[in-house]
Write a protein that holds these residues in place. Sequence first.
Motif, PDB file in Angstrom:
ATOM      1  N   VAL A   1      -5.469   7.266  -1.035  1.00 52.59           N
ATOM      2  CA  VAL A   1      -5.022   6.084  -1.771  1.00 52.59           C
ATOM      3  C   VAL A   1      -5.412   6.187  -3.240  1.00 52.59           C
ATOM      4  O   VAL A   1      -4.607   5.868  -4.137  1.00 52.59           O
ATOM      5  N   GLU A   2      -6.621   6.639  -3.512  1.00 53.03           N
ATOM      6  CA  GLU A   2      -7.062   6.784  -4.905  1.00 53.03           C
ATOM      7  C   GLU A   2      -6.188   7.791  -5.657  1.00 53.03           C
ATOM      8  O   GLU A   2      -5.812   7.561  -6.811  1.00 53.03           O
ATOM      9  N   VAL A   3      -5.872   8.913  -5.022  1.00 51.46           N
ATOM     10  CA  VAL A   3      -5.031   9.921  -5.671  1.00 51.46           C
ATOM     11  C   VAL A   3      -3.632   9.355  -5.932  1.00 51.46           C
ATOM     12  O   VAL A   3      -3.040   9.563  -7.008  1.00 51.46           O
ATOM     13  N   ALA A   4      -3.086   8.610  -4.963  1.00 47.92           N
ATOM     14  CA  ALA A   4      -1.746   8.040  -5.137  1.00 47.92           C
ATOM     15  C   ALA A   4      -1.710   7.024  -6.271  1.00 47.92           C
ATOM     16  O   ALA A   4      -0.790   7.034  -7.101  1.00 47.92           O
ATOM     17  N   LEU A   5      -2.708   6.147  -6.334  1.00 52.46           N
ATOM     18  CA  LEU A   5      -2.739   5.163  -7.422  1.00 52.46           C
ATOM     19  C   LEU A   5      -2.956   5.828  -8.767  1.00 52.46           C
ATOM     20  O   LEU A   5      -2.373   5.410  -9.787  1.00 52.46           O
ATOM     21  N   GLY A   6      -3.790   6.875  -8.806  1.00 55.26           N
ATOM     22  CA  GLY A   6      -3.960   7.613 -10.061  1.00 55.26           C
ATOM     23  C   GLY A   6      -2.678   8.296 -10.491  1.00 55.26           C
ATOM     24  O   GLY A   6      -2.331   8.314 -11.688  1.00 55.26           O
ATOM     25  N   LEU A   7      -1.937   8.858  -9.529  1.00 54.94           N
ATOM     26  CA  LEU A   7      -0.651   9.484  -9.858  1.00 54.94           C
ATOM     27  C   LEU A   7       0.341   8.451 -10.369  1.00 54.94           C
ATOM     28  O   LEU A   7       1.096   8.714 -11.328  1.00 54.94           O
ATOM     29  N   ALA A   8       0.343   7.254  -9.781  1.00 53.00           N
ATOM     30  CA  ALA A   8       1.230   6.194 -10.270  1.00 53.00           C
ATOM     31  C   ALA A   8       0.867   5.792 -11.697  1.00 53.00           C
ATOM     32  O   ALA A   8       1.754   5.553 -12.532  1.00 53.00           O
ATOM     33  N   ALA A   9      -0.436   5.728 -12.003  1.00 47.93           N
ATOM     34  CA  ALA A   9      -0.854   5.381 -13.362  1.00 47.93           C
ATOM     35  C   ALA A   9      -0.418   6.443 -14.363  1.00 47.93           C
ATOM     36  O   ALA A   9       0.038   6.124 -15.474  1.00 47.93           O
ATOM     37  N   VAL A  10      -0.516   7.717 -13.993  1.00 45.12           N
ATOM     38  CA  VAL A  10      -0.100   8.794 -14.896  1.00 45.12           C
ATOM     39  C   VAL A  10       1.407   8.733 -15.146  1.00 45.12           C
ATOM     40  O   VAL A  10       1.882   8.863 -16.289  1.00 45.12           O
TER      41      VAL A  10
ATOM     42  N   THR B   1       9.162   7.325  -6.714  1.00 45.55           N
ATOM     43  CA  THR B   1       8.669   6.423  -5.668  1.00 45.55           C
ATOM     44  C   THR B   1       8.157   7.217  -4.470  1.00 45.55           C
ATOM     45  O   THR B   1       7.063   6.953  -3.946  1.00 45.55           O
ATOM     46  N   VAL B   2       8.922   8.200  -4.034  1.00 47.82           N
ATOM     47  CA  VAL B   2       8.496   9.037  -2.910  1.00 47.82           C
ATOM     48  C   VAL B   2       7.317   9.921  -3.315  1.00 47.82           C
ATOM     49  O   VAL B   2       6.398  10.160  -2.520  1.00 47.82           O
ATOM     50  N   LEU B   3       7.327  10.385  -4.562  1.00 49.13           N
ATOM     51  CA  LEU B   3       6.245  11.257  -5.025  1.00 49.13           C
ATOM     52  C   LEU B   3       4.896  10.544  -4.976  1.00 49.13           C
ATOM     53  O   LEU B   3       3.879  11.147  -4.594  1.00 49.13           O
ATOM     54  N   VAL B   4       4.863   9.285  -5.348  1.00 46.07           N
ATOM     55  CA  VAL B   4       3.598   8.542  -5.344  1.00 46.07           C
ATOM     56  C   VAL B   4       3.075   8.367  -3.920  1.00 46.07           C
ATOM     57  O   VAL B   4       1.856   8.332  -3.692  1.00 46.07           O
ATOM     58  N   THR B   5       3.963   8.262  -2.949  1.00 49.26           N
ATOM     59  CA  THR B   5       3.524   8.043  -1.563  1.00 49.26           C
ATOM     60  C   THR B   5       3.056   9.320  -0.875  1.00 49.26           C
ATOM     61  O   THR B   5       2.453   9.231   0.207  1.00 49.26           O
ATOM     62  N   VAL B   6       3.312  10.483  -1.460  1.00 50.85           N
ATOM     63  CA  VAL B   6       2.984  11.744  -0.787  1.00 50.85           C
ATOM     64  C   VAL B   6       1.488  11.881  -0.504  1.00 50.85           C
ATOM     65  O   VAL B   6       1.099  12.292   0.602  1.00 50.85           O
TER      66      VAL B   6
ATOM     67  N   GLY C   1      -5.156  -0.519   0.703  1.00 48.94           N
ATOM     68  CA  GLY C   1      -4.843   0.472  -0.319  1.00 48.94           C
ATOM     69  C   GLY C   1      -3.459   1.067  -0.147  1.00 48.94           C
ATOM     70  O   GLY C   1      -2.759   1.334  -1.137  1.00 48.94           O
ATOM     71  N   THR C   2      -3.035   1.269   1.103  1.00 52.18           N
ATOM     72  CA  THR C   2      -1.688   1.788   1.346  1.00 52.18           C
ATOM     73  C   THR C   2      -0.629   0.785   0.910  1.00 52.18           C
ATOM     74  O   THR C   2       0.396   1.152   0.326  1.00 52.18           O
ATOM     75  N   GLY C   3      -0.874  -0.514   1.174  1.00 51.76           N
ATOM     76  CA  GLY C   3       0.053  -1.526   0.693  1.00 51.76           C
ATOM     77  C   GLY C   3       0.122  -1.569  -0.821  1.00 51.76           C
ATOM     78  O   GLY C   3       1.211  -1.682  -1.401  1.00 51.76           O
ATOM     79  N   ALA C   4      -1.054  -1.453  -1.476  1.00 53.53           N
ATOM     80  CA  ALA C   4      -1.049  -1.401  -2.946  1.00 53.53           C
ATOM     81  C   ALA C   4      -0.314  -0.170  -3.451  1.00 53.53           C
ATOM     82  O   ALA C   4       0.358  -0.214  -4.494  1.00 53.53           O
ATOM     83  N   THR C   5      -0.416   0.947  -2.723  1.00 55.22           N
ATOM     84  CA  THR C   5       0.320   2.153  -3.100  1.00 55.22           C
ATOM     85  C   THR C   5       1.821   1.928  -3.018  1.00 55.22           C
ATOM     86  O   THR C   5       2.581   2.387  -3.887  1.00 55.22           O
ATOM     87  N   ALA C   6       2.273   1.216  -1.968  1.00 52.48           N
ATOM     88  CA  ALA C   6       3.699   0.902  -1.861  1.00 52.48           C
ATOM     89  C   ALA C   6       4.170   0.059  -3.048  1.00 52.48           C
ATOM     90  O   ALA C   6       5.240   0.309  -3.620  1.00 52.48           O
ATOM     91  N   GLY C   7       3.365  -0.940  -3.445  1.00 49.13           N
ATOM     92  CA  GLY C   7       3.733  -1.742  -4.604  1.00 49.13           C
ATOM     93  C   GLY C   7       3.738  -0.948  -5.888  1.00 49.13           C
ATOM     94  O   GLY C   7       4.647  -1.083  -6.719  1.00 49.13           O
ATOM     95  N   ALA C   8       2.719  -0.089  -6.081  1.00 47.55           N
ATOM     96  CA  ALA C   8       2.670   0.733  -7.293  1.00 47.55           C
ATOM     97  C   ALA C   8       3.821   1.724  -7.335  1.00 47.55           C
ATOM     98  O   ALA C   8       4.407   1.983  -8.402  1.00 47.55           O
ATOM     99  N   ALA C   9       4.169   2.303  -6.181  1.00 45.65           N
ATOM    100  CA  ALA C   9       5.311   3.229  -6.144  1.00 45.65           C
ATOM    101  C   ALA C   9       6.599   2.506  -6.498  1.00 45.65           C
ATOM    102  O   ALA C   9       7.465   3.065  -7.208  1.00 45.65           O
ATOM    103  N   ALA C  10       6.766   1.273  -6.036  1.00 50.34           N
ATOM    104  CA  ALA C  10       7.960   0.504  -6.397  1.00 50.34           C
ATOM    105  C   ALA C  10       7.993   0.199  -7.884  1.00 50.34           C
ATOM    106  O   ALA C  10       9.060   0.240  -8.520  1.00 50.34           O
TER     107      ALA C  10
END
Length: 494
Positions: free
Chosen positions: A476-485, A460-465, A409-418
Motif C-alpha cells: 500500500v505504501e509503494v502504491a500511494l508513493g507511486l500515485a504521488a509521483v 490507474t492500473v499501474l498504481v494498483t500493481v 490502505g487498499t481502499g485509499a489506493t483505489a481512490g488515489a488511482a482514480a
Amino acid sequence: MTEPSVGELRGQIRQWRRGRADTRLLQVLEDAYVAVFAAVMGLSVAVSVVLRLRNDLEAVCRTATCHQARSVLPLVLALAVLTGCVVLARLFGPMLVSPAVASWLLAAPVDRTRLLRPRLFVTALGAMVPGGVAVAGVAALAGYDAGSVAALGAAQGLLCVLVVGSLTVAQALRPGMATAVGRVLAAVTWGLLAGLTLGLLPRFASAEAGASVPAAVVVAVLVVAGLAAVALWRAADVLPLIPRDRLTPGGTLAPGLSGALGTLDLALAYDVLLGRHWQARSTVASRPARGTGIWPLVWRDLIRLRRRPRLLVLLAAAAVVPFLAAELGLERLVLPVAAITGLVAGLDLFSALRVLSRTPGLVRCLPQPGWQVRAACCLVPAVPLLVWGVATAPAMQAALGGPWAVALGTGATAGAAAVVGAMRWMTGRPPNYQLPLVSSPMGAVPPTLYLSVFRGIDVTVLVTVPVLVAPTVRGVEVALGLAAVIAAILLARD
C-alpha cells in the motif's frame, strides 16, 4: 405556382450531389465488400469469444452467489441498455436533422412527416440491433439456452424501439419526459445491482439445452412487439408537431462528436458534451470568489460542485460495483475494478482541470505557477474520490482478507488511482500529426492515436500493481508513493 414536395427537393439535392461525386462505382463496391466482410468476420469472432467465455465461466463459477449473478445479469444489462438508449435519445433528440436540412428543407413549406419518417425508422433500427445483440450475448454468457437467448434479444430490441417511439412522442408533446424516464431506469438498475450485492434477488433458472421456450415468453415478446408498433405509429403521427428548435440541436452536436470520435480523442468528445451541457443551462447566478492566492480557484470548484450535486450522488451510487465484485469472488481483481469505477464515476469532477488543459493561455494569465494552478483545480475533486476509496474498504476486506489496516490502505489506493487516472485523462494532449505517421487500415495515423483510448486507465492500473503483487502495508505504501509521483509529474507538465 405549386409548392415543391419533399421528394422533389430531395431529388434536386441528390442530383446536385451526384453531379459532383468523384467516387467510381467500382470503389463503392469495393468499400461495400470490405464492410460486409468485416461485419461477418467480427460477428464470427464475437460468437466464438462468447462461447469460449461461457465454457470458462461454467468451469470457474461454482458458488451459489456466482450462479445467481449470472442468471440475473441479462436483466441488469437490459435495464442498463434501456437507460443508455434514453440518455442518447435525450442527448440527440431522439429525432434530429443536420444543420443543412434544418436550413434548407425545414424552412420550406413541405410535409414534415414525409421528411422525418425515414429518420424515425432508421433511429429505431439503430437502437434495436445493438440493444438486442448486447443482451443476447450476455444471456448466452449467463448459460441460457438458444431459444431463451433469441427471445431475450428480440424482446430487448423491441423494447428499445418502444423507447425510441415513446421519446419521439415526448419530444413533440412533453420534452422533459426523457429526463424523468432516464432517472427512473437508472434508479431501478442501481436497485437491482444493490439487491444482487446483498443477495436479495432470486435466481432465474435458465431452461435446459434443447428445451422449448415457454409460451409466456413468446406471448410477452408479441405484446412488446405490439406496443413497439403502436409507439412507432404514434411517433410518426406527431412528427409534424416537433418544433424546429428541438430538431436542430442534436444535428449540430453530432458532427462535433463524430469528428472527436473519428480521431479517437475521447477528451475532445467530453469537451463537446460539456459545452452542450452548459449551453442548455443558459445562465447561472454569479458568486464572488473568496480568499487569495490559489484559494479562489478552490472556491470556484466548490461552487461548481454545489451547482451539480448529482456528481456526488453518482459517485456514491457507483460504490455498489466494488461490493458486487467482491460478492462474485473476484478477489484481488476487486481493486482494479474499484479504481476504474472511481475513475469513470468521478471524471466529471475534474472539469476545471480540463478547461485549463485546453486553454494554456489562461494559465499564463494567472500570477501563480502552472503546477500550483493545476493542483488547486485537483484539490476539491480529489477529496471525495479518496473518501469514496476508503469507503470501499469493506469490499477489499471481504475480497482480500487480512487486517483492516491493509483493507483501508487498499481502499485509499483505489481512490488515489482514480485521482491520478482522472488527472491523466483530463491533461492528455490530442494526437500530434506532426510526428512520423504509421500505416494502418484507416490510413496514415499518429503512433499515439490508438494509445489515447487507454489514457487514464493505464496509470490507474499501474498504481494498483504494487498492492496486487503484495497485498500488505508495504504494498500500500509503494502504491500511494507511486500515485504521488505520477500526480507530481502530471501537475508539472506544461
